[in-house]
Design an enzyme around this catalytic site. Sequence first.
Site, PDB file in Angstrom:
ATOM      1  N   LYS A 226       7.734  16.291  93.462  1.00  0.00           N
ATOM      2  CA  LYS A 226       6.361  16.323  93.014  1.00  0.00           C
ATOM      3  C   LYS A 226       5.512  15.252  93.694  1.00  0.00           C
ATOM      4  O   LYS A 226       5.494  15.570  94.922  1.00  0.00           O
ATOM      5  CB  LYS A 226       6.649  16.374  91.550  1.00  0.00           C
ATOM      6  CG  LYS A 226       7.118  17.861  91.167  1.00  0.00           C
ATOM      7  CD  LYS A 226       7.793  18.224  89.656  1.00  0.00           C
ATOM      8  CE  LYS A 226       8.144  19.449  89.815  1.00  0.00           C
ATOM      9  NZ  LYS A 226       9.322  19.712  88.925  1.00  0.00           N
TER      10      LYS A 226
ATOM     11  N   SER B 273       5.565  20.255  81.667  1.00  0.00           N
ATOM     12  CA  SER B 273       5.276  20.822  82.840  1.00  0.00           C
ATOM     13  C   SER B 273       4.308  21.890  82.719  1.00  0.00           C
ATOM     14  O   SER B 273       3.565  22.281  83.569  1.00  0.00           O
ATOM     15  CB  SER B 273       6.407  21.124  83.519  1.00  0.00           C
ATOM     16  OG  SER B 273       7.568  21.541  82.743  1.00  0.00           O
TER      17      SER B 273
ATOM     18  N   HIS C  66       6.897  14.826  86.269  1.00  0.00           N
ATOM     19  CA  HIS C  66       5.517  14.842  86.313  1.00  0.00           C
ATOM     20  C   HIS C  66       4.661  13.616  86.210  1.00  0.00           C
ATOM     21  O   HIS C  66       3.434  13.585  86.220  1.00  0.00           O
ATOM     22  CB  HIS C  66       4.819  15.987  85.535  1.00  0.00           C
ATOM     23  CG  HIS C  66       5.407  17.377  85.789  1.00  0.00           C
ATOM     24  ND1 HIS C  66       4.866  18.116  86.828  1.00  0.00           N
ATOM     25  CD2 HIS C  66       6.486  17.918  85.310  1.00  0.00           C
ATOM     26  CE1 HIS C  66       5.833  19.113  86.860  1.00  0.00           C
ATOM     27  NE2 HIS C  66       6.452  19.176  85.891  1.00  0.00           N
TER      28      HIS C  66
HETATM   29  C1  LIG Z   1      10.442  20.359  88.671  1.00  0.00           C
HETATM   30  C2  LIG Z   1      11.150  19.715  87.535  1.00  0.00           C
HETATM   31  C3  LIG Z   1      12.286  19.528  87.251  1.00  0.00           C
HETATM   32  C4  LIG Z   1      13.605  20.190  88.555  1.00  0.00           C
HETATM   33  O1  LIG Z   1      13.208  19.320  89.596  1.00  0.00           O
HETATM   34  P1  LIG Z   1      13.636  20.152  91.111  1.00  0.00           P
HETATM   35  O2  LIG Z   1      13.854  19.096  91.706  1.00  0.00           O
HETATM   36  O3  LIG Z   1      12.509  20.962  91.563  1.00  0.00           O
HETATM   37  O4  LIG Z   1      14.966  20.882  90.830  1.00  0.00           O
HETATM   38  C5  LIG Z   1      13.020  18.995  86.094  1.00  0.00           C
HETATM   39  N1  LIG Z   1      12.394  18.930  85.340  1.00  0.00           N
HETATM   40  C6  LIG Z   1      10.874  18.957  85.118  1.00  0.00           C
HETATM   41  C7  LIG Z   1      10.371  18.370  84.006  1.00  0.00           C
HETATM   42  C8  LIG Z   1      10.387  19.727  86.291  1.00  0.00           C
HETATM   43  O5  LIG Z   1       9.107  19.767  86.166  1.00  0.00           O
END
Ligand SMILES: *Cc1c(COP(=O)(O)O)cnc(C)c1O
Length: 391
Positions: free
Chosen positions: A243, A183, A211
């Site tokens: 996302k 990320s 992602h």
């Molecule tokens: C954003 C993210 C999460 C958490 O997801 P949410 O639904 O925002 O709680 C978990 N793992 C990765 C790699 C992320 O980028």
Amino acid sequence: MASLPWSTQLTKNLAERKEAGRYRQQRTRLGAQGVEVVIDGKKRLSFCSNDYLGLANHPDLKKAFIDAVEQEGVGAGAAHLLTGHSRYHQQLEEQLADFMGTQRALLFSSGYQANMGIIDGLMVRGDAIIQDKLNHASLLDGARLSDADLLRYPHVDMSRLHNRLHNAATADHKLIVTDGVFSMDGDIAPLAEIMAQAKQHRAAVLLDDAHGLGVLGKKGRGCVEHHAINQHEMPMVMGTFGKAFGTAGAFVAADEEVIETLIQQARTYVYTTAQPAAIAAATLASLKLVQDESWRREKLQALIAHFRAGAKALGLNLMDSLTAIQPILIGDDNLAISIGKKLEEKDILVGVIRPPTVPKGSARLRITLSADHTEQQLTQLLDALEFAYAH
Ligand SMILES: *Cc1c(COP(=O)(O)O)cnc(C)c1O
């Protein structure tokens, strides 16, 4: 020595954090998420959302959401195992399993909860969890919550992963855990090699593709498609909807016995209220767009190539990323903050990422691109970067 009163201690800690350039603050957005946002009353061109396909404000999602609210009300009112699991949730789980090509899928209310619940729900004392050091905080927290041993390997270092698997040879069960797309760096995990090592050492694999899903692969199936992982050798895949899918919540796709185990044992699944049915309805609409309209992925790839060429021409310290996450490495925390501020003078918003989110000395701008950006907006970004570095 008498310790300071608690409130005095907290105030002192906060002042130190500020001094170190690590103070975080909320900012208030007015109006919809998008490439143009109003933040703290000012209109900005945003390069810091994770809405990679520009679906968060898509009319199909809004309509599905509103229609479902009309039929189902707003709150789910209970956990999935009581009366919170609506027909929309059920349909979404079935379609996600089809999409990923797994036997089953299970919804969670957020990605953070999913990772905590999956790891803690599957791994017990005597087991070993083996993680990339740059994995998302929620994956590391899942391991902390579990009674299994945690071993970490340096970022994407496959020979050290091999060593860790050796170290864990006597563990009852081994689970390798990796982000699909990291990320804060934007690079893609060497999944094919991880799967091969897992096979050799009889370890299971959990892939967090927050992602990658929707973005990578011709059909948007993320890292497993990007790496052409064989349907019979799929890892467990966790994905989030906040996302590229433009909604909220998360899921894991896996075999029947894994999903049934999580339904029994994942505390963040059992002891929490289901997400509103309307969120699941909106996610069904975005899943359809992700599958049917590949032009967003293609446009995003073209924007990524344009941005990288432009940033290279400016001599910026780009990281090795083929994804929508395009960080520029700066190093010093305060320098990163000052460049971020200069970009804002030009009405450009990017993520300014500092420790502890990234290792010390690796502060960076985290620039994220969306299929909703235009070529002209990219040029605006590149011009602003040139200005910020020159001043
Ligand atoms: C954003 C993210 C999460 C958490 O997801 P949410 O639904 O925002 O709680 C978990 N793992 C990765 C790699 C992320 O980028």
